[in-house]
Design an enzyme around this catalytic site. Sequence first.
Site, PDB file in Angstrom:
ATOM      1  N   ASP A  20     -35.576  66.808   3.932  1.00 60.86           N
ATOM      2  CA  ASP A  20     -35.264  67.799   3.300  1.00 60.86           C
ATOM      3  C   ASP A  20     -35.341  67.579   1.923  1.00 60.86           C
ATOM      4  OD1 ASP A  20     -34.614  70.350   2.465  1.00 60.86           O
ATOM      5  OD2 ASP A  20     -32.913  70.569   3.645  1.00 60.86           O
ATOM      6  N   TRP A  21     -35.650  68.660   1.068  1.00 60.05           N
ATOM      7  CA  TRP A  21     -35.642  68.381  -0.236  1.00 60.05           C
ATOM      8  C   TRP A  21     -34.830  67.709  -1.268  1.00 60.05           C
ATOM      9  CZ3 TRP A  21     -39.651  69.636   1.968  1.00 60.05           C
ATOM     10  CH2 TRP A  21     -40.669  70.043   1.700  1.00 60.05           C
TER      11      TRP A  21
END
Length: 831
Positions: free
Chosen positions: A338-339
Amino acid sequence: MKCLENIGRYASFWGQTPRSSRGHAGPGGKAMKWKLSPKKAIVSVLSAIQTLANPNPTRNHQRPILIEQEHKDSIAAYTPPSELPYYGRSPPVYPAPIANGTTPIWAQAYLLASLTISNLTLPEKLNLTIGHPGPCVGNTAPIPRLSIPSLCIADGPASLRGQEYVSAFPAGIHLAATFDADLMTLYGRALGREFYNRGVHIALGPVAGPMGRIIKGGRNWEGGGSDPHLAGKLFAQVAKAMQGEGVVAVGKHWVGNEQETRRRWDWENNRHAVSAEVDDRTLHELYVWPFMEGLKEGMGGVMCSYQRVNHSYGCQNSKLLNGVLKQELGFEGFVVSDWDGQVSGVGSANAGLDLVMPGRGFWGEKLQEAVQNGSVTEERVDDMARRLLAGWYFLGQDRGYPETAIWNNLEKHGAVDVMDDHGGLIREIGAAGTAVVKNEKGTLPLGKKRRFVCVFGYDAQVKASPWTNRDRYGGGYEENYGWETFNGTLITGGGSGSTTPPYVVSPFEAIQHRVRKEGGILRWDFWSGNPTPYLNADVCTVFINSYASESFDRKHLTDKFSDDLVLNVASWCSNTIVVIHSTGIRLVEAFITHPNVTAVIMAGLPGQESGNSLVDILWGDVNPSGRLPYTVAKSEQDYGSVLDPAGAEDEDFPEDDFSREGVFLDYRAFDRDDITPRFEFGFGLSYTSFSYSSLHTTVQPRANTNMEEWPDRHKNIVQGGHPDLWDVVAVVRCHVTNTGGLHGAEVAQLYLGVPDPEKDEKTPVRQLRGFKKVGTLAPGEARQVVFELTRRDLSVWDVVEQQWRMRRGEYKVYVGASSRDLRLESVISLR
Ligand code: BGC
């Protein structure tokens, strides 16, 4: 001071990157310069020291650093809490499995990817494992000499977010409310087509986590809800259809990302993310279940989650990545962080992370160093790059894929219109996912008649200015709208799962259009909480909503302004229809039994055609068949321990104990505790009625189907899990007849009671294991419904054998119109 600056330098050696407060970089994902405050630098170095002492295999390859005496003196004043007691709670699983195309559908892609990898240098391979600057939310590195382009990665589950000339589809939870597998496929196909036509290689969706465990969870609306069967069907149908259009679908978030409160490590204040404390059985039977279905359909990517699971961060959790995902479920695609969700370099590489986004995180030259000093093998790096390229080949993206046409909306740019005729489908899904939950005194459908219609409430009209950010209609992150209601009609939630609609047909616009057509007059008030009474009104529609966004959990399941608005209108209008656009469960006790509230419609998050979809239901052009994908309780307390997120207190290592409720989420808990809900899971009214008859069950394995208690241990695992799990072992048939006076569709639901000979009390009395939208049926028409049950449908996860076990005994079969409206009952016996 000088020494503190040095400490800052040491800390940056460990690769800490800045986190923006909203969570991640936007298009382009630009890296920011990092400056440590002295205290934070100290904290950083101490975390580094702690890492050295760390016996956790996910981190034990990190390099030692030297700290001079002078630094030690400065840092002695601050003692961070020790993480040591938590190590080992998530079992270590090493080494990372090397994917090789064992699953037949991946074989060809792996041949091609292996060939390409053998022609790459180490820096080229490493380059494929990290994010690079580019126009998309995430971008991989191009390799021009081999004609490999930069792969464009974009959000998200309900649209190509942040772009112009793209459609805004209904949110995942709305699609789930259709209980219609065909519409799920059409949704995925249309969405996938838009990504494809804009040259996006990798789409960040669909969502099966959060599953909606925490009732106030901020992102529950992005996926298919907390029933694994329903969520899994949606996940699989959408992913398969998107990939059918040539786009890699990245299922997210793997796994346990059930709340927004403390979902991430707060680097600035050194506060750890919440840990999802999940036991093995619950993990498999609830949270892993939908992912298995997506993987089985060939899903090419999985996004690991921000928070910790059993105290190990999602993107470096070897048990979840190496163990469950890659080993047990045979995943052959890539795991993307995830970012900014990566929290260690060597640890995450060895635990099974394949691609870091949106920047280089802790990898880049540091991963090269790790390979050179033996902390990470080159084989592991090959596997990372090969998995990414295998996905590219798997979907034929190496052959004539459209040019990437993604732009930053702050710049003047061209227009590539990919919306096609998707508006029609969006309108259809919008109506199909709308659940009518109260309809008295023949209020609905309104039908062809001249009427005096009032339209009230802030949700009836488009928000005067929704575009505080060009990339998100639903807002999120930077603006919270009070976290209860969205002051305009709600078609999506906020954050990365939000959409960028080309237009929004508001309820008022569509109602006005219809009233003009049918004859009649309108009065409206979108502002007041106590609108002027119109005593000659025939119908008063009241529009309210319930907002939520990524990054924050909801505070309440009701709000006083909206409840009062409904009550004020109902005090003088004897035909009050309440329409609720909602990101999740919204309680209705304040007004549901009011005699003047004659109809209530749960209109979900319907996307850009919102008003049209609603008018189709109000006037009866579409007979409602939407069903609640969750239970609406009478009181917040009825949800028990899963009502609120954990970790709001200032604990250093907050935990959320998933084992408290185990698999008993939503209707499973209401059934076990015999709590009467206001509206149960699977409930929704129709303007006609249906009867159920002729239930027939057979244990009906196809030839050579293994009917033993355990899957055949000699068979190879393929992507999705053991192949025996998908064998059909029993078939259930019944008839549904339209007994009313209007054409309509019914959602027949099959609930299964798995035998519980061990009385383990971990097995729910019944669980959804099939649904079929039947229709459209003409009045008097009957149709046979067939449900096929697989080995997995009849199995429980055995924590000792680490396998799905098909229990012997009597399986109770219930077929009906909701989880509480069970019309037929039978048994399946397995001896
Ligand atoms: C979200 C992801 C999303 C990513 C890229 C993160 O904050 O959790 O779901 O895909 O950002 O926008």
